[in-house]
Design a protein around this motif. Structure first.
Motif, PDB file in Angstrom:
ATOM      1  N   THR A   3      50.370  41.094  38.063  1.00 18.39           N
ATOM      2  CA  THR A   3      50.251  41.989  39.218  1.00 18.39           C
ATOM      3  C   THR A   3      49.854  41.260  40.491  1.00 18.39           C
ATOM      4  N   GLU A   7      41.917  37.653  38.284  1.00 17.87           N
ATOM      5  CA  GLU A   7      40.790  38.059  37.445  1.00 17.87           C
ATOM      6  C   GLU A   7      39.616  37.103  37.539  1.00 17.87           C
ATOM      7  N   GLN A  38      49.225  33.008  24.199  1.00 17.46           N
ATOM      8  CA  GLN A  38      49.123  34.041  25.233  1.00 17.46           C
ATOM      9  C   GLN A  38      49.533  33.469  26.584  1.00 17.46           C
ATOM     10  N   ARG A  84      45.478  37.190  33.484  1.00 16.69           N
ATOM     11  CA  ARG A  84      46.169  37.425  32.214  1.00 16.69           C
ATOM     12  C   ARG A  84      47.332  38.388  32.450  1.00 16.69           C
ATOM     13  N   ALA A  85      48.312  38.352  31.541  1.00 21.43           N
ATOM     14  CA  ALA A  85      49.473  39.240  31.656  1.00 21.43           C
ATOM     15  C   ALA A  85      49.013  40.694  31.645  1.00 21.43           C
ATOM     16  N   MET A  86      49.737  41.539  32.413  1.00 21.87           N
ATOM     17  CA  MET A  86      49.334  42.942  32.491  1.00 21.87           C
ATOM     18  C   MET A  86      49.670  43.669  31.190  1.00 21.87           C
ATOM     19  N   LYS A  87      48.893  44.714  30.909  1.00 22.12           N
ATOM     20  CA  LYS A  87      49.141  45.552  29.740  1.00 22.12           C
ATOM     21  C   LYS A  87      50.069  46.682  30.136  1.00 22.12           C
ATOM     22  N   LEU A  88      50.985  47.030  29.256  1.00 23.59           N
ATOM     23  CA  LEU A  88      51.870  48.156  29.500  1.00 23.59           C
ATOM     24  C   LEU A  88      51.029  49.422  29.618  1.00 23.59           C
ATOM     25  N   ASP A  90      49.002  50.004  32.277  1.00 26.41           N
ATOM     26  CA  ASP A  90      47.954  49.808  33.282  1.00 26.41           C
ATOM     27  C   ASP A  90      48.476  50.143  34.675  1.00 26.41           C
TER      28      ASP A  90
END
Length: 199
Positions: A3, A7, A38, A84-88, A90
């Motif tokens: 995004t 972080e 990851q 970190r990669a975004m969560k589906l 969010d």
């Protein structure tokens, strides 16, 4: 997918060349939440975690990544923007960021303006990447809004929170940064280019 909302700031603890690859070790507060394989964005570059040791983890950058980004200039103790990669499911607080750096740019001006900062960057326009006024741009992994869009330069406004919580506070005139141009803008530019070729 990311995004552009940083972080954590990580610190480079080790750099090890392995043929054309560079193994980068990072100390960070998010290490305990990571796992092997990851994806993590480092100054906007998506890299895969290959090793974890206490509060440090290691990623590997291949030669193509090093040639297109500022990771080749990293030194031990440098600060790196991490996401970190975004969560589906969010909220998307920044914009859609792939973690695929298009090119680098050079900081040419830093102006303090009563509590915020205006950073200006120049980039090589021959690579056919473009910005638009009030469009999105990713600088070292940070999702930002373009000001003063020109053919080979643009500016961004940095608020105190972003300044304090990213590596923007380490930038000087001459600092090289990673750019990822807005993916939607890239598709539009490609379609227009193809239409011009077909007419």
């Amino acid at each position: 997918m990311f995004t552009g909302i940083i972080e954590e700031i990580g610190v480079v603890t080790d750099l090890r060349k392995d043929l054309n690859n560079l193994h980068i070790s990072i100390q960070s507060g998010i290490t305990s939440a990571l796992k092997i394989d990851q994806s993590v964005s480092h100054n906007g570059v998506c890299l895969t975690v290959v090793n974890i040791n206490n509060d440090e983890y290691t990623v590997t950058a291949i030669n193509e990544t090093l040639e297109k980004s500022n990771l080749k200039d990293l030194k031990v103790k440098d600060k790196v923007n991490l996401e970190r990669a975004m969560k589906l499911g969010d909220r998307l607080d920044g914009h859609i960021v792939q973690g695929h750096v298009d090119q680098t740019a050079v900081c040419t001006s830093i102006k303090e303006e009563d509590g915020s900062w205006i950073f200006t960057f120049n980039y090589d326009s021959k690579l056919n990447n473009i910005t638009i006024e009030k469009g999105s741009i990713t600088v070292n992994g940070v999702s930002l809004t373009v000001l003063d869009s020109k053919k080979d330069s643009f500016s961004v406004a940095i608020i105190p929170y972003t300044y304090q919580h990213t590596n923007f506070n380490t930038f000087k005139v001459g600092t090289v940064v990673n750019l990822e141009f807005d993916v939607l803008g890239k598709y539009v530019a490609k379609i227009l280019e193809q239409n011009l070729l077909n007419t």
